[in-house]
Design an enzyme around this catalytic site. Structure first.
Site, short mmCIF file in Angstrom:
data_model
loop_
_atom_site.label_atom_id
_atom_site.label_comp_id
_atom_site.label_asym_id
_atom_site.label_seq_id
_atom_site.Cartn_x
_atom_site.Cartn_y
_atom_site.Cartn_z
N GLN A 32 15.42 -2.76 -38.78
CA GLN A 32 14.39 -2.65 -39.81
C GLN A 32 14.45 -4.03 -40.85
O GLN A 32 15.54 -4.72 -40.90
CB GLN A 32 14.57 -1.61 -40.55
CG GLN A 32 16.27 -1.35 -40.98
CD GLN A 32 16.82 0.09 -40.73
OE1 GLN A 32 15.92 1.17 -40.73
NE2 GLN A 32 18.14 0.23 -41.00
N ASP A 87 24.24 3.90 -46.77
CA ASP A 87 24.68 3.53 -48.22
C ASP A 87 25.83 4.22 -48.73
O ASP A 87 26.49 3.75 -49.77
CB ASP A 87 23.47 3.83 -49.21
CG ASP A 87 23.03 5.21 -49.29
OD1 ASP A 87 23.85 6.28 -49.38
OD2 ASP A 87 21.82 5.66 -48.89
N GLY A 139 23.02 7.21 -33.75
CA GLY A 139 23.55 8.60 -34.07
C GLY A 139 23.09 9.77 -32.86
O GLY A 139 23.68 10.83 -32.89
N ASP A 156 21.23 12.15 -42.57
CA ASP A 156 20.60 11.19 -43.77
C ASP A 156 19.73 10.14 -43.33
O ASP A 156 20.38 8.92 -43.12
CB ASP A 156 21.75 10.84 -44.78
CG ASP A 156 21.11 10.03 -45.77
OD1 ASP A 156 20.21 9.98 -45.99
OD2 ASP A 156 22.16 9.29 -46.82
N1 PUT Z 1 12.55 7.71 -48.61
C1 PUT Z 1 13.34 8.67 -48.38
C2 PUT Z 1 14.56 8.28 -47.40
C3 PUT Z 1 15.67 9.46 -47.35
C4 PUT Z 1 16.84 8.96 -47.56
N2 PUT Z 1 17.56 8.57 -46.57
#
Ligand code: PUT
EC number: 2.5.1.16
Length: 276
Positions: A32, A87, A139, A156
């Site tokens: 990405q 993150d 994942g 997430d």
């Molecule tokens: N733009 C929201 C992304 C969600 C977070 N992983």
């Protein structure tokens, strides 16, 4: 002097624009387009494929609500899996629960982890904790290879485009069910009811066919599309609405409280209708 503004195009016809101080890093990774920028209003921010992933100012909402709702629903969450979340914000919140013995993070893009550590240290700082295992990998495959292993799984992901597209499928939720222990719980970020109602409706339908207890909760995140963000929860045994009060213990949060845990499930009618 000219000003620099960044726009995330949230739909074909609508976007959010912010003034930026400087670009910290930009790179096309294997998966990405990654950008780290320093903004005037929200501090350092991570964008993937032009979409806001997190900001220093409002990250606590998303990360607390992704982690604490399932971890306060489960009576003894010890072994936790986070899919995506490179993150490190969800991991940071997971580790606030003293019952947690191990937290595994599986993110497909090692560059997200690397640059979050560099430019988002308050968010990524706990990735070095000895209870954490960080794996750079797929994942979806990790879930497919796991069985009866986790107490809580938190998805997430990015939006359902690019590398995350197969994380919004019924096959993935079936894999999650298999990867969870017999009383396991999972939560997945489910985008927003204003711009992606069909996505929420479909995820709710698919999860409901697999998990006996399925629900949706929301929170307020200014930098995410529409500001209203949704999470789907699927549970094999414990009801997130019954659990919150009795299981709550004090932890350091800025958004989550035991009252908010329950309030987050009180949905506006147009959102509630997406869960039927
Ligand atoms: N733009 C929201 C992304 C969600 C977070 N992983």
């Amino acid at each position: 002097m000219s000003e620099l503004w960044y726009t995330e195009k949230q739909t074909e016809n609508f976007g959010i624009t912010m003034k930026i101080k400087r670009t910290l890093h930009t790179e096309q990774t294997e998966f990405q387009h990654l950008e780290m920028v320093e903004t005037e209003e929200f501090g350092n921010m991570l964008f993937l494929d032009g979409m806001v992933m997190t900001s220093e100012k409002d990250e606590f909402v998303y990360h607390e609500m992704a982690a604490h709702v399932p971890l306060f629903t489960h009576p003894n969450p010890e072994n936790i899996l986070v899919v995506g979340g490179g993150d490190g914000g969800v991991i940071r919140e997971v580790l606030k629960h003293p019952s947690v013995k191990k937290a595994t993070l599986v993110d497909i893009d090692g560059k997200v982890i690397e640059y979050s550590k560099k430019y988002l240290p308050e968010i990524a700082g706990k990735l070095e904790d000895p209870r954490v295992e960080v794996k750079v990998g797929d994942g979806f495959l990790h879930i497919a290879e796991s069985e009866n292993e986790y107490d809580v799984i938190i998805v997430d992901s990015t939006e359902p485009v690019g590398p995350a597209v197969n994380l919004f499928t019924k096959g993935f939720y079936a894999g999650i069910s298999k990867a969870l222990k017999e009383d396991g719980i999972f939560v997945a970020q489910s985008d927003n009811p204003w711009f992606t109602p069909d996505l929420i409706r479909n995820v709710q339908r698919d999860v409901r066919e697999i998990f006996p207890i399925t629900n949706l909760y929301i929170c307020n995140i200014p930098t995410y599309p529409s500001g209203m963000w949704a999470f789907t929860i699927g549970s094999k045994k414990y009801d997130p609405l019954q659990a919150a009060d009795e299981r709550f213990h004090e932890i350091d949060t800025k958004y989550y409280t035991k009252e908010l845990h329950k309030a987050a499930f009180v949905l506006p009618k147009f959102v509630k209708d997406l869960t039927k």
